[in-house]
Design a protein around this motif. Structure first.
Motif, short mmCIF file in Angstrom:
data_model
loop_
_atom_site.label_atom_id
_atom_site.label_comp_id
_atom_site.label_asym_id
_atom_site.label_seq_id
_atom_site.Cartn_x
_atom_site.Cartn_y
_atom_site.Cartn_z
N MET A 36 1.00 -1.14 0.13
CA MET A 36 -0.10 0.01 -0.04
C MET A 36 0.90 1.35 -0.03
N VAL A 37 2.10 1.02 0.36
CA VAL A 37 3.01 2.31 0.59
C VAL A 37 4.31 2.04 -0.28
N PRO A 38 4.33 1.91 -1.45
CA PRO A 38 5.39 1.46 -2.35
C PRO A 38 6.82 2.10 -1.82
N GLY A 39 7.85 1.34 -1.81
CA GLY A 39 8.95 1.89 -1.45
C GLY A 39 9.37 1.43 0.08
N ASN A 40 8.24 1.28 0.77
CA ASN A 40 8.16 1.14 2.17
C ASN A 40 8.38 -0.34 2.66
N GLN A 41 9.31 -0.65 3.39
CA GLN A 41 9.54 -1.92 4.24
C GLN A 41 9.22 -1.66 5.51
N VAL A 42 8.74 -2.86 6.50
CA VAL A 42 8.23 -3.00 7.58
C VAL A 42 9.26 -3.65 8.40
N TYR A 43 9.69 -4.93 8.04
CA TYR A 43 10.44 -5.57 8.61
C TYR A 43 11.52 -6.37 7.88
N LYS A 44 12.10 -5.55 6.79
CA LYS A 44 13.21 -5.86 5.87
C LYS A 44 12.71 -7.05 4.91
N GLU A 45 11.52 -6.83 4.62
CA GLU A 45 11.05 -8.01 3.77
C GLU A 45 11.21 -7.64 2.36
N LYS A 46 11.47 -8.49 1.20
CA LYS A 46 11.88 -8.31 0.21
C LYS A 46 10.63 -7.74 -0.65
N LEU A 47 10.95 -6.67 -1.47
CA LEU A 47 10.07 -5.96 -2.37
C LEU A 47 10.14 -6.31 -3.66
N ILE A 48 9.24 -6.68 -4.32
CA ILE A 48 9.37 -7.26 -5.75
C ILE A 48 8.40 -6.59 -6.60
N SER A 127 2.31 5.28 11.01
CA SER A 127 2.22 6.53 10.48
C SER A 127 2.57 6.81 8.84
N PHE A 128 2.72 5.80 8.54
CA PHE A 128 2.64 5.58 6.75
C PHE A 128 1.35 4.97 6.23
N ARG A 129 0.48 4.74 6.99
CA ARG A 129 -0.78 3.84 6.63
C ARG A 129 -1.84 4.71 7.24
N SER A 130 -2.59 5.15 6.46
CA SER A 130 -3.87 5.87 6.54
C SER A 130 -4.83 4.82 7.28
N ASN A 131 -4.82 3.63 6.83
CA ASN A 131 -5.96 2.83 7.41
C ASN A 131 -5.57 2.13 8.77
N ILE A 132 -4.73 2.54 9.58
CA ILE A 132 -4.32 1.95 10.78
C ILE A 132 -4.52 3.13 11.70
N MET A 133 -5.59 2.46 12.80
CA MET A 133 -5.89 3.38 13.86
C MET A 133 -4.94 2.98 15.08
N PRO A 134 -3.79 3.40 15.59
CA PRO A 134 -3.13 2.90 16.74
C PRO A 134 -3.82 3.01 17.94
N ILE A 135 -4.03 2.03 18.89
CA ILE A 135 -4.64 2.16 20.23
C ILE A 135 -3.58 2.00 21.33
N LEU A 136 -3.21 2.77 21.86
CA LEU A 136 -2.30 2.23 23.11
C LEU A 136 -3.07 1.99 24.46
N GLN A 137 -3.65 0.75 24.60
CA GLN A 137 -4.50 0.29 25.72
C GLN A 137 -4.18 -1.14 26.01
N ASP A 138 -4.67 -1.60 27.18
CA ASP A 138 -4.68 -2.79 27.48
C ASP A 138 -5.82 -3.59 27.02
#
Ligand code: SAM
Length: 236
Positions: A36-48, A127-138
């Motif tokens: 969804m975010v071309p060029g962006n890696q998250v855990y050093k996964e290979k981009l093809i 911060s790179f992905r508009s469809n993620i709503m982070p929630i810092l909660q238990d």
């Protein structure tokens, strides 16, 4: 070339499922999602890049959802526009692939209670992905997720806690639509190290049965030792 990108056509995964892809890399068919975010890696996964579209390889040794697909998952309710509540986001490996799949019109509410991990998740993924709503909660306090709106299609739980099935049920009661799906990762060693892992999975499944139809239970070996993925449908 057409044969290099294929959806997996087997068992009950729908024939036209375009949620994830099989891409030939280093002589093997490997699982991938469209980035969804071309060029962006998250855990050093290979981009093809194939035919001008960028894909991220999805490592089953790093993501239990990918491991479930490798081990014959029959149900895949993640698609364009799906709404997901995800408990135990950690640094966002699996969340990022679900984010690719559900696209800009879907949403993933991602709950994580450890603030250092959540900071990393925010900086490197949310911060790179508009469809993620982070929630810092238990996850034990679903009433305090103020940003979740409406009901979700899928609740995904991977928090490795002894009382996680109870936590999963409480979260589903608040946020899962009737007929929606629960994906519950059971880490048997975090429930009881002394008991037989198969017995633990059976006991956790029993706890779900009053409110859910249990559809499938998948042993995640060899990708994760002593882990199972349970897929259940919330009763209408
Ligand atoms: N699901 C992640 C993935 O596939 O990339 C890995 C999750 S990791 C096994 C478990 C995570 O759950 C940890 O980051 C931990 O901090 C978080 N966690 C544990 N208990 C929690 C709770 N009560 N509420 C929220 N998060 C919790």
């Amino acid at each position: 070339m057409k044969d290099q990108i294929q959806t997996k056509r087997e068992r009950s995964l729908e024939e036209d499922n375009q949620s994830f892809f099989w891409i030939k890399s280093e002589g093997q068919e490997k699982l991938a999602t469209e980035n969804m975010v071309p060029g962006n890696q998250v855990y050093k996964e290979k981009l093809i890049i194939k035919r001008n579209v960028e894909y991220r390889l999805w490592d089953p040794f790093r993501s239990k959802l990918a491991a479930s697909i490798m081990n014959e998952l029959d149900y895949f309710p993640f698609e364009n526009k799906t709404k997901v509540l995800y408990l135990g986001a950690s640094t966002g490996t699996t969340v990022s692939h679900i984010s690719d799949i559900i696209g800009p019109n879907g949403i993933i509410f991602a709950v994580e209670h450890a603030s250092r991990v959540a900071r990393d998740f925010l900086d490197r993924v949310a911060s790179f992905r508009s469809n993620i709503m982070p929630i810092l909660q238990d996850a034990r306090k679903p009433k305090e997720y103020f940003s979740v709106f409406g009901k979700v299609d899928v609740v995904y739980v991977d928090i490795a806690q002894p009382d996680q099935t109870k936590i999963a049920i409480e979260n589903c009661e608040m946020f899962l639509k009737k007929g929606g799906y629960l994906f519950l990762v059971i880490k048997t060693r975090s429930i009881d190290v002394t008991k037989d892992p198969k017995r633990i999975v059976t006991e956790e499944i029993e706890k779900l049965k009053t409110k859910f139809e249990v559809l499938q239970s998948i042993d995640l070996h060899p990708y994760d030792k002593d882990h199972a993925m349970v897929i259940a449908k919330y009763r209408n």
